[in-house]
Design an enzyme around this catalytic site. Structure first.
Site, mmCIF file in Angstrom:
data_model
loop_
_atom_site.group_PDB
_atom_site.id
_atom_site.type_symbol
_atom_site.label_atom_id
_atom_site.label_comp_id
_atom_site.label_asym_id
_atom_site.label_seq_id
_atom_site.Cartn_x
_atom_site.Cartn_y
_atom_site.Cartn_z
ATOM 1 N N ARG A 108 15.661 3.329 -18.335
ATOM 2 C CA ARG A 108 14.876 4.095 -18.054
ATOM 3 C C ARG A 108 15.322 5.281 -18.337
ATOM 4 O O ARG A 108 14.709 6.205 -18.231
ATOM 5 C CB ARG A 108 13.793 4.247 -17.175
ATOM 6 N N SER A 125 3.319 2.792 -15.428
ATOM 7 C CA SER A 125 4.298 2.934 -13.975
ATOM 8 C C SER A 125 4.649 4.128 -13.616
ATOM 9 O O SER A 125 5.202 5.021 -14.457
ATOM 10 C CB SER A 125 5.866 1.524 -13.938
ATOM 11 N N GLU A 151 8.067 8.161 -12.314
ATOM 12 C CA GLU A 151 9.246 8.037 -14.393
ATOM 13 C C GLU A 151 8.113 8.554 -15.158
ATOM 14 O O GLU A 151 8.949 9.005 -15.970
ATOM 15 C CB GLU A 151 8.779 6.461 -14.505
HETATM 16 C C1 LIG Z 1 -0.956 1.827 -20.052
HETATM 17 C C2 LIG Z 1 0.539 1.769 -20.034
HETATM 18 C C3 LIG Z 1 1.443 1.347 -20.251
HETATM 19 C C4 LIG Z 1 3.391 1.694 -20.091
HETATM 20 N N1 LIG Z 1 4.201 0.643 -20.234
HETATM 21 C C5 LIG Z 1 5.619 0.772 -20.646
HETATM 22 C C6 LIG Z 1 6.108 -0.134 -19.926
HETATM 23 O O1 LIG Z 1 6.211 -1.403 -19.912
HETATM 24 N N2 LIG Z 1 7.447 0.047 -20.588
HETATM 25 C C7 LIG Z 1 7.728 1.526 -20.439
HETATM 26 O O2 LIG Z 1 8.821 1.797 -20.913
HETATM 27 N N3 LIG Z 1 6.880 2.928 -20.380
HETATM 28 C C8 LIG Z 1 5.778 1.708 -20.260
HETATM 29 N N4 LIG Z 1 4.613 3.245 -20.430
HETATM 30 C C9 LIG Z 1 5.332 4.323 -20.307
HETATM 31 C C10 LIG Z 1 5.006 5.469 -22.267
HETATM 32 O O3 LIG Z 1 4.452 4.348 -23.373
HETATM 33 C C11 LIG Z 1 6.746 5.333 -22.333
HETATM 34 O O4 LIG Z 1 7.189 6.126 -22.040
HETATM 35 C C12 LIG Z 1 6.131 5.985 -24.281
HETATM 36 O O5 LIG Z 1 7.804 6.036 -24.275
HETATM 37 C C13 LIG Z 1 5.990 7.218 -24.501
HETATM 38 O O6 LIG Z 1 5.395 7.676 -25.173
HETATM 39 P P1 LIG Z 1 4.774 9.164 -26.139
HETATM 40 O O7 LIG Z 1 5.208 9.666 -26.779
HETATM 41 O O8 LIG Z 1 3.330 8.735 -25.379
HETATM 42 O O9 LIG Z 1 5.361 10.277 -25.066
HETATM 43 P P2 LIG Z 1 5.190 11.355 -24.581
HETATM 44 O O10 LIG Z 1 4.431 11.556 -22.913
HETATM 45 O O11 LIG Z 1 4.231 12.347 -26.097
HETATM 46 O O12 LIG Z 1 6.312 12.265 -23.723
HETATM 47 C C14 LIG Z 1 6.905 11.789 -23.109
HETATM 48 C C15 LIG Z 1 7.854 13.378 -23.388
HETATM 49 O O13 LIG Z 1 8.861 12.966 -24.166
HETATM 50 C C16 LIG Z 1 8.815 14.667 -25.254
HETATM 51 N N5 LIG Z 1 8.915 14.303 -26.424
HETATM 52 C C17 LIG Z 1 7.392 13.464 -26.633
HETATM 53 N N6 LIG Z 1 7.730 13.298 -28.187
HETATM 54 C C18 LIG Z 1 8.854 13.849 -27.781
HETATM 55 C C19 LIG Z 1 10.444 13.856 -29.585
HETATM 56 N N7 LIG Z 1 10.046 13.515 -30.714
HETATM 57 N N8 LIG Z 1 11.294 14.566 -29.406
HETATM 58 C C20 LIG Z 1 11.812 14.833 -28.340
HETATM 59 N N9 LIG Z 1 11.411 14.810 -26.981
HETATM 60 C C21 LIG Z 1 9.682 14.595 -27.585
HETATM 61 C C22 LIG Z 1 7.734 14.967 -24.404
HETATM 62 O O14 LIG Z 1 8.187 16.136 -24.600
HETATM 63 C C23 LIG Z 1 7.387 14.751 -22.470
HETATM 64 O O15 LIG Z 1 8.715 14.877 -21.867
HETATM 65 C C24 LIG Z 1 3.164 2.847 -20.181
HETATM 66 C C25 LIG Z 1 2.358 3.734 -20.025
HETATM 67 C C26 LIG Z 1 1.374 3.417 -20.423
HETATM 68 C C27 LIG Z 1 0.502 4.799 -20.201
#
Ligand SMILES: Cc1cc2nc3c(=O)[nH]c(=O)nc-3n(C[C@H](O)[C@H](O)[C@H](O)COP(=O)(O)OP(=O)(O)OC[C@H]3O[C@@H](n4cnc5c(N)ncnc54)[C@H](O)[C@@H]3O)c2cc1C
Length: 336
Positions: free
Chosen positions: A159, A231, A327
């Site tokens: 992570r 998580s 996380e």
């Molecule tokens: C129901 C659920 C289940 C999940 N299961 C998992 C799992 O099994 N495994 C896992 O690893 N994660 C899991 N996650 C966490 C999450 O889905 C991941 O971390 C995902 O990659 C986040 O992507 P996002 O686009 O929503 O990020 P965001 O929440 O929009 O952003 C996260 C961070 O990245 C930054 N950011 C966003 N876009 C960019 C970009 N283009 N360039 C640079 N920085 C950027 C933001 O400023 C922020 O700091 C889960 C989440 C949920 C809600």
């Protein structure tokens, strides 16, 4: 790039109700390099599934919505695909399965954008996205200069990656290149729960994806119904010396080997502290999955959820001497 005022309740999976004064939808690849010319403090937002807002962002929120997939090269065995940052992760995984491209099936149904996946090196059911990443491209947020990092240069870990450390807040990821199998797929059913869902002993990548989707739907709350970010805590990795002491005190303590010590399932610790279903304000520890904190009332504030997270950390620390690391990115703390 048009700057508007916007409510982002539907753009963060905790469903925190917030009004943002300056908001940009970034849909055009050519706008990435122009962000630096705005001369504004910027907060990047993808799917909003790994961020907890405890207050309305003061920065200009840039929502990444660029789309596109292109095959960079291929041979009989492998395909290299460049994918735009704003593509939805799960839709991309399903598209790969439709094309019979293997490697990402265990990562089905993870919310968020493709461009955010490398940041915390998303992982599930024995697979991490780093295993399929060739390179990550983007721009310097202040300089507007393009960069391209090869897999090794991204410093991927559990992570973790360079984007959560040296490059934190400094870059915007615009695309990712993946290397996927076209045949001889490396089917990974090392997690018993996946095996238990499969009827065939020689499953296809689609069978694995379907099994993962079924398991996740049974186990995790759907953020469209109950606000959550998956998580909330990482599984802690503790030194062998502390593990030996704790194992004597708690012989039932589960553990997994890790390069830097011993990995302990955080969900087990929280459950053993009796916190499943524990409520604080409008927030709660999920009844079925202790690692997930939820916006139970639908009206919880970010601070309700953060206070609950801190209470969980303290209770686990008091009982097991283990520090749980969050996380989820907390706004504003994680961004300064
Ligand atoms: C129901 C659920 C289940 C999940 N299961 C998992 C799992 O099994 N495994 C896992 O690893 N994660 C899991 N996650 C966490 C999450 O889905 C991941 O971390 C995902 O990659 C986040 O992507 P996002 O686009 O929503 O990020 P965001 O929440 O929009 O952003 C996260 C961070 O990245 C930054 N950011 C966003 N876009 C960019 C970009 N283009 N360039 C640079 N920085 C950027 C933001 O400023 C922020 O700091 C889960 C989440 C949920 C809600």
């Amino acid at each position: 790039m048009k700057i508007i005022q916007k409510n982002i309740k539907n753009l963060n999976t905790f469903g925190i109700d917030l009004e943002v004064k300056e908001f940009i939808s970034l849909t055009d690849e050519s706008d990435f390099s122009k962000l630096s010319e705005l001369n504004k403090q910027i907060l990047l937002l993808g799917g909003g599934s790994n961020i907890l807002f405890t207050e309305a962002p003061k920065e200009c929120v840039v929502h990444i919505e660029t789309k596109g997939k292109s095959i960079v090269k291929q041979d009989d065995s492998f395909v290299y695909i460049e994918v735009a940052s704003g593509e939805n992760w799960h839709e991309f995984v399903l598209w790969c399965i439709d094309q019979n491209y293997g490697g990402l099936e265990n990562l089905s149904l993870i919310p968020g954008n493709v461009g955010t996946a490398p940041i915390q090196n998303i992982g599930a059911y024995g697979v991490e996205v780093k295993d399929c990443i060739i390179s990550v491209s983007g721009y310097g947020l202040e300089t507007g200069k393009p960069f391209k990092l090869k897999n090794k240069e991204c410093d991927f870990g559990y992570r973790n990656s360079i984007f959560k450390n040296e490059l934190k807040g400094k870059t915007i990821i615009s695309s990712v290149v993946f290397k996927l199998t076209k045949k001889a797929h490396q089917i990974n059913t090392s997690y018993g729960v996946i095996k238990a869902k499969l009827s065939s002993s020689t499953p296809s990548i689609r069978d694995v994806s379907n099994a993962v989707i079924t398991i996740r739907k049974e186990k995790l709350p759907d953020p469209n119904i109950i606000g959550n970010a998956g998580s909330f805590f990482k599984n802690p990795i503790i030194p062998n010396s502390l593990f030996r002491v704790l194992k004597e005190r708690h012989p039932e303590l589960p553990s997994y080997p890790s390069d830097d010590g011993v990995k302990i399932p955080a969900g087990w610790l929280i459950d053993k502290c009796g916190l499943k279903g524990y409520e604080l304000g409008g927030a709660s520890v999920h009844k079925k999955q202790a690692l997930v904190l939820i916006n139970k009332s639908g009206k919880a504030t970010g601070n309700d959820i953060l206070s609950l997270a801190k209470y969980v950390q303290k209770t686990v620390r008091d009982n097991y001497e283990i520090e749980l690391e969050m996380e989820v990115n907390i706004y504003p703390q994680s961004f300064r």
